[in-house]
Design an enzyme around this catalytic site. Structure first.
Site, PDB file in Angstrom:
ATOM      1  N   GLN D  35     -27.754 -15.588  16.090  1.00 38.08           N
ATOM      2  CA  GLN D  35     -28.085 -16.579  17.088  1.00 38.08           C
ATOM      3  C   GLN D  35     -28.958 -16.502  18.157  1.00 38.08           C
ATOM      4  O   GLN D  35     -29.671 -15.255  18.035  1.00 38.08           O
ATOM      5  CB  GLN D  35     -26.684 -17.117  18.045  1.00 38.08           C
ATOM      6  CG  GLN D  35     -26.198 -15.614  18.538  1.00 38.08           C
ATOM      7  CD  GLN D  35     -24.843 -15.589  18.579  1.00 38.08           C
ATOM      8  OE1 GLN D  35     -24.139 -16.603  18.833  1.00 38.08           O
ATOM      9  NE2 GLN D  35     -24.137 -14.200  18.736  1.00 38.08           N
ATOM     10  N   HIS D  66     -12.037 -14.858  31.637  1.00 36.66           N
ATOM     11  CA  HIS D  66     -11.732 -13.567  30.989  1.00 36.66           C
ATOM     12  C   HIS D  66     -10.273 -13.112  31.366  1.00 36.66           C
ATOM     13  O   HIS D  66      -9.446 -12.867  30.910  1.00 36.66           O
ATOM     14  CB  HIS D  66     -12.781 -12.408  31.321  1.00 36.66           C
ATOM     15  CG  HIS D  66     -14.123 -12.512  30.287  1.00 36.66           C
ATOM     16  ND1 HIS D  66     -15.214 -13.009  30.994  1.00 36.66           N
ATOM     17  CD2 HIS D  66     -14.369 -12.755  28.991  1.00 36.66           C
ATOM     18  CE1 HIS D  66     -16.301 -13.194  30.042  1.00 36.66           C
ATOM     19  NE2 HIS D  66     -15.657 -13.213  28.925  1.00 36.66           N
ATOM     20  N   GLU D  90     -19.711  -9.686  25.170  1.00 38.92           N
ATOM     21  CA  GLU D  90     -20.114  -9.379  26.496  1.00 38.92           C
ATOM     22  C   GLU D  90     -19.194  -8.241  26.962  1.00 38.92           C
ATOM     23  O   GLU D  90     -19.796  -7.455  27.862  1.00 38.92           O
ATOM     24  CB  GLU D  90     -19.982 -10.451  27.587  1.00 38.92           C
ATOM     25  CG  GLU D  90     -20.532 -11.831  27.477  1.00 38.92           C
ATOM     26  CD  GLU D  90     -19.786 -12.726  26.819  1.00 38.92           C
ATOM     27  OE1 GLU D  90     -19.017 -12.671  25.824  1.00 38.92           O
ATOM     28  OE2 GLU D  90     -19.640 -13.934  27.341  1.00 38.92           O
ATOM     29  N   ASP D 142     -18.039  -9.557  10.070  1.00 41.42           N
ATOM     30  CA  ASP D 142     -17.312 -10.751  10.329  1.00 41.42           C
ATOM     31  C   ASP D 142     -16.024 -10.598  10.698  1.00 41.42           C
ATOM     32  O   ASP D 142     -15.320 -10.081  10.008  1.00 41.42           O
ATOM     33  CB  ASP D 142     -17.406 -11.444   8.953  1.00 41.42           C
ATOM     34  CG  ASP D 142     -16.926 -12.823   8.867  1.00 41.42           C
ATOM     35  OD1 ASP D 142     -17.615 -13.671   9.744  1.00 41.42           O
ATOM     36  OD2 ASP D 142     -15.914 -13.115   8.270  1.00 41.42           O
ATOM     37  N   ASP D 160     -11.930 -14.645  20.900  1.00 44.55           N
ATOM     38  CA  ASP D 160     -13.019 -15.080  22.064  1.00 44.55           C
ATOM     39  C   ASP D 160     -14.304 -15.811  21.211  1.00 44.55           C
ATOM     40  O   ASP D 160     -15.287 -14.937  21.301  1.00 44.55           O
ATOM     41  CB  ASP D 160     -13.188 -13.777  22.753  1.00 44.55           C
ATOM     42  CG  ASP D 160     -14.265 -14.290  24.123  1.00 44.55           C
ATOM     43  OD1 ASP D 160     -14.454 -15.379  24.372  1.00 44.55           O
ATOM     44  OD2 ASP D 160     -14.639 -13.284  24.891  1.00 44.55           O
ATOM     45  N   PRO D 169     -21.390 -20.005  11.516  1.00 46.84           N
ATOM     46  CA  PRO D 169     -20.819 -18.863  11.093  1.00 46.84           C
ATOM     47  C   PRO D 169     -19.118 -18.716  11.522  1.00 46.84           C
ATOM     48  O   PRO D 169     -18.186 -18.327  10.750  1.00 46.84           O
ATOM     49  CB  PRO D 169     -21.183 -17.468  11.325  1.00 46.84           C
ATOM     50  CG  PRO D 169     -22.095 -17.725  12.652  1.00 46.84           C
ATOM     51  CD  PRO D 169     -22.407 -19.343  12.247  1.00 46.84           C
TER      52      PRO D 169
END
Lengths: 304, 304, 304, 304
Positions: D35, D66, D90, D142, D160, D169
């Site tokens: 990405q 979060h 993150e 993945d 998330d 994907p």
């Protein structure tokens, strides 16, 4: 990042007109003592320098601006040996001056040492080695102080200063008093050329006033018009002379000069273009006729 | 709404370069059969016409475009009586043509009757009565059909057509085959002038190709350059002649012509400007030398 | 004009955050005596009203704002007969109030008669006939003057006033002094609800201060949070009561009330949502605890 | 650069709605294998991560996203020891999970190792050391491969993942087949929570379809709504359970859990907020009722 990147730069021409540029890369964002400096890689324009959020020069067409500023003035002098450049921090004006092999001394005076360093590092093709040329003297000080204190005289003086858009430090570099100092620093057959802002039909008061002001000091003042894509508007230069008229060179004469001086390949300027640069639209002549003399006491105040 | 209004118009020059205009008033938004038509009042530019989201002309400087398109061509013909205008829906090209009192027949052919009606209603100062002038004939049809079927010959033909930016209907109005039809509709001492897109150093392939294409048909083809603020870039015209060179008129000669023909006050064009318009930068000459001939089989395809 | 139109509206949330909306149609641009009024048809949002360049309500989600403002307050009163609405020029607050068949008098006080006329004409589904309802009294005057001079008492008072973003006329409609006037115009079992700006973690000082100010006058003050897409941020309401706690209604109780009052179909509000609206994030409770009382002498001054 | 900088970032929500952010600093522009990654410092929002030109999380309010994603799910399980996080590059989801002292194993699976490295370097407060925590296992692969091959079972699984906005994907991470794999990897009293896109009244098909799809596998599926300023719209989570209903915890029960687990200071979540998060507007319930089951053969295709 491809052309369709989401990072943009907004340049404001006025409250109503803004340019939105696609940013491909951010090279430098910061400030010098004197101004905000931003160096970006834009789509279509390539590497681009912004000072105080106004585009100064772009990779794609800096050759137009710098060839137009330098060569018409240089060929209008029969033997330019000593050249003084005021401003011109990118180094491209100096680069073009040094292409004339008559030059044996080129002094460039810029107030902003940090800017010159940033341009040398990030925009190397602008100066292309000119800062390190043996004929170059680089001086970091206020242009007015330099000209006032100069004990030598120059054949050609080139003012490549930003217009005083926010009443900034260049305000007193476009006044009668300053132009008289320029005149004293110029040989009797000297040429003085300066960039003088837009000549479009909306924003031409600055150009007109500078033209009127030069007329107080110099017997011959000639407006020139050049189009620089990245400025988005027709741009004005003013060339002055104490004696001959720079408009009266012939194509053949210019061709000889360029060859004799070993100029090499140019991309914008050519003999057949010379006279055309001096053609002015009627609305510009009329605006010039209304121009008011700028003085230290009443300098240009941005009318935007 | 003051200058700082929140309504904006975005014009896209490319994926990277966009112009953002402050909108003071929205006069018309809609479509004709042929194109999207938007008429807005913009800050600084005043009333402005957009076709297919590209600026066509603005109140502030339409005089530059239309004087530059019409007068250099008209003065280059010794006695222009019959004039044909292709496109020019706003009516301002027609307005300037009719100022030459030699004209006794001005035919304007525009494919878009609705557009002409909108301009007549909302942009009245553009045509300024020209549509109703007794010498005017207004024809609504495809320019190519008209030229192909024309049984009379014209002294001056002016093409004021939008460039084929999206492969639209004007595609076959910039090809060798069409220019040959033009030549057949032109008197032997006739002049053909056309607007031919930008001549900036990035986007000049269209201009170069049209120039090369004209060279197949006309012995004399001259590029002109004009600065129109609201187009944001230097604009190119091409003037062709079967015999004399339009570049060789003298200032005095032009002054006489303008006076004899009772032109009255101009705002952009003046005798001293004439020759300058033909001056070309070196990069443009080089691009023109690389221009490729456009044909009906291989017309211009936008390279944006 | 399709979705990809070139006409845009820029709404500025702050110096850093701007929203750029595609404009499909321009319905009205102008000013009333009190504010700039713009009515546009936007992509995705549909018909949209802007006052002083801030979005007020949009076709796509005005139902959320108006149902949230009206129904939680109305169901919190056992028998709302007399309802006073301050502001609410679009008429949609009035529309929702009139759905409660207990109401026999609904007074709407808006300072801006021209705005109400524009909404009635251009946004008819907002009021949906409510302005002409026999139970409606429409008063055009300053809300403070009206409340101060009111001789009757109301069961529910709804403040649908713009926050004083530029220190404008609504500044003294969010002060302790004004809330005391409200209290005097309210029956002992009355409910007062007001829209009170954003409750996002950046811009929540206004909400917090209004909450603190209400606490000076009303024993029970409850914050509510509602999500309005076209406001781009979580929105805060404040509901006050002199006696019962509006948070303590049961789902079944609300269902009965809605049925008894013949409310009909709702799109946003439903019994199971009622209590959730009163849930507050911890950061909001902390901000409220820091809220300062606003007075006529020290009203809210925009901290943007 | 001050707030009024000329560098901007344009985020497009649709063809009609764009957000224009002031950029104070450019931290990183580039791509990983999967990405486009951009890390900027924006006015008001602070450090901000964009993936494929959509905002992912911003310094100013990442705590809301979060805390809302993690704590309602974690407190809904009586003793969460093994937690699996899918995505969450993150590190902030992991950070919040590790605050529960019941956890003795937290596995985070992200496909994008480069992104995790960039976040660790440039957004250190997001992970705040969590990547190096002794209970953490970081796996780069993945998510579907990981879940399919998992031999252990988890107490809580947190998805998330970015929604499949461009058919990318994550498309097969929101299908019935994948949710069945999740179910097999979950203990019988396990909780599965996922972020599931916007719940505003325009763009809620994705949320509705994911909700319907979860209903095929899990007996209890609960929508939650949370407002994140930097997402500009109300955001939806979905929490599922094989046994108990997460909506039925009491304030006191949650307060005890938070204290027992030594959570420390929170900024968004608090016991009194828990039930409110499950309140849904009527339009959302109606959309959910129309949701269609997503399968590997017929996954979500962006309806923008």
């Amino acid at each position: 990042m491809d052309e369709g990147s989401s990072l943009r730069y907004i340049e404001s021409q006025s409250a109503s007109i803004h340019y939105l540029y696609g940013v491909k890369d951010v090279i430098f964002l910061g400030r010098s003592t004197f101004q905000e400096v931003e160096i970006l890689r834009l789509g279509d324009f390539g590497l681009t320098l912004f000072l105080d959020r106004k585009i100064q020069s772009a990779e794609v067409d800096e050759f137009i601006y710098h060839e137009a500023l330098v060569h018409p003035a240089m060929v209008s002098h029969p033997d330019p040996r000593k050249v003084l450049i005021l401003g011109g921090g990118e180094g491209a004006t100096l680069r073009e001056v040094l292409r004339h092999n008559t030059v044996d001394r080129a002094v460039m005076v810029d107030i902003d040492e940090k800017l010159v360093g940033l341009c040398r590092e990030h925009l190397p093709s602008w100066s292309n080695g000119a800062f390190d040329h043996p004929k170059t003297e680089l001086v970091f000080c206020d242009a007015r102080d330099y000209v006032q204190g100069a004990e030598e005289k120059f054949d050609v003086i080139i003012s490549d200063l930003t217009e005083p858009v926010h009443g900034g430090p260049s305000t007193k570099l476009f006044t009668k008093e300053f132009f008289e100092m320029i005149s004293r620093a110029l040989e009797d057959d000297g040429i003085f050329v300066l960039q003088a802002g837009s000549v479009d039909p909306v924003w031409l008061r600055f150009f007109s006033d500078v033209c009127a002001t030069l007329g107080e000091t110099f017997p011959i003042v000639r407006p020139l018009q050049v189009f620089i894509l990245s400025f988005q508007m027709p741009w004005g230069l003013l060339m002055t002379s104490k004696s001959g008229d720079p408009r009266e060179l012939t194509d053949e004469g210019i061709a000889h000069i360029l060859e004799d001086r070993g100029i090499g390949l140019l991309r914008y300027y050519q003999p057949s273009l010379h006279t055309s640069l001096f053609g002015t639209p009627k609305y510009l002549d009329e605006a010039i006729a209304r121009g008011e003399v700028l003085t230290d006491a009443q300098p240009y105040i941005l009318d935007a």
